[in-house]
Design an enzyme around this catalytic site. Structure first.
Site, PDB file in Angstrom:
ATOM      1  N   LYS A   1      -0.658 -24.819  41.180  1.00  0.00           N
ATOM      2  CA  LYS A   1      -0.505 -23.382  41.447  1.00  0.00           C
ATOM      3  C   LYS A   1      -1.791 -22.801  42.051  1.00  0.00           C
ATOM      4  O   LYS A   1      -1.743 -22.097  43.056  1.00  0.00           O
ATOM      5  CB  LYS A   1      -0.142 -22.649  40.149  1.00  0.00           C
ATOM      6  CG  LYS A   1       0.082 -21.161  40.344  1.00  0.00           C
ATOM      7  CD  LYS A   1       0.868 -20.565  39.206  1.00  0.00           C
ATOM      8  CE  LYS A   1       0.103 -20.496  37.911  1.00  0.00           C
ATOM      9  NZ  LYS A   1      -0.783 -19.338  37.795  1.00  0.00           N
TER      10      LYS A   1
ATOM     11  N   ASP B   1       4.353 -18.723  39.977  1.00  0.00           N
ATOM     12  CA  ASP B   1       3.863 -18.338  38.654  1.00  0.00           C
ATOM     13  C   ASP B   1       5.040 -17.765  37.855  1.00  0.00           C
ATOM     14  O   ASP B   1       6.184 -17.816  38.293  1.00  0.00           O
ATOM     15  CB  ASP B   1       2.718 -17.321  38.773  1.00  0.00           C
ATOM     16  CG  ASP B   1       3.200 -15.968  39.273  1.00  0.00           C
ATOM     17  OD1 ASP B   1       4.365 -15.872  39.740  1.00  0.00           O
ATOM     18  OD2 ASP B   1       2.436 -14.998  39.185  1.00  0.00           O
TER      19      ASP B   1
END
Ligand code: SF4
Length: 211
Positions: free
Chosen positions: A120, A138
């Site tokens: 991420k 997310d």
């Protein structure tokens, strides 16, 4: 969801916010990288408060490395998990100095090899610092993608792969920021603000709220 609907969703998000970007404060790829490492399980506002004091004092790998773990902790102690984050940031600075001439590498493998950097974080840096059309999924993007039907998936990897396949090319660069901001302010976790949502008529969510 069909391609036409997806196209319309992003056209509306773009019309509402033509130039979306991160809410983390940064002025260099290195500042962004450190801010994103610090932001795991913390708010952007909280990270900004810390980096607004840290970066005028130290905003390069050498300068932050020179602070040492304890010195860095004094700037970031208001952020959750600051002990492990301080250690990861110092190790990351050492690797940047030793292996990348003090620069943030513009490639996924090298980024993901840095302590505290997962997929991420690498996606955010590749997208926002280097302009790659990556999508960092997310909690907000995961929720919005599943509720709307844009990209349904059981985990973040599945949602990321579907978004990469289905988001129209024109919108891929900014999709990540549009979806995060939409999740943060409109399609919020507890009670989505469907009455204020510009994509309500395009969204497949069954349990829409009036307000
Ligand atoms: S209509 Fe409601 S559930 Fe659908 S995207 Fe908008 S806020 Fe989220």
């Amino acid at each position: 969801m069909n391609a036409e609907k997806r196209q319309q969703i992003f056209a509306r998000l773009q019309a509402e916010n033509p130039h979306p970007t991160t809410e983390l404060n940064y002025s260099t790829p290195f500042e962004l990288l450190i801010a994103v490492i610090l932001s795991a399980q913390a708010t952007d506002v909280g990270v900004n408060k810390a980096t607004d004091k840290l970066y005028p004092v130290a905003n390069t790998p050498q300068a932050i490395y020179d602070l040492g773990v304890e010195g860095l902790k004094s700037y970031i102690k208001t952020i959750g998990l600051f002990n492990s984050k301080a250690e990861n940031v110092i190790k990351t600075c050492r690797i940047l100095l030793d292996q990348h001439n003090g620069e943030v590498p513009d490639n996924r493998i090298a980024l993901e090899a840095l302590p505290g950097v997962g997929r991420k974080t690498a996606n955010v840096v590749l997208n926002t610092a280097f302009g790659h059309p990556t999508i960092a999924v997310d909690t907000h993007i995961f929720r919005v993608s599943n509720r709307t039907g844009l990209a349904k998936g059981k985990n973040v990897d599945e949602v990321e792969q579907k978004l990469l396949r289905h988001v129209p090319k024109l919108y891929k660069q900014d999709a990540h920021h549009w979806l995060i901001l939409h999740g943060r302010y409109i399609c919020i976790a507890r009670k989505p603000r469907c009455g204020a949502c510009v994509i309500e008529d395009l969204c497949d969510f069954k349990d829409k709220q009036e307000i």
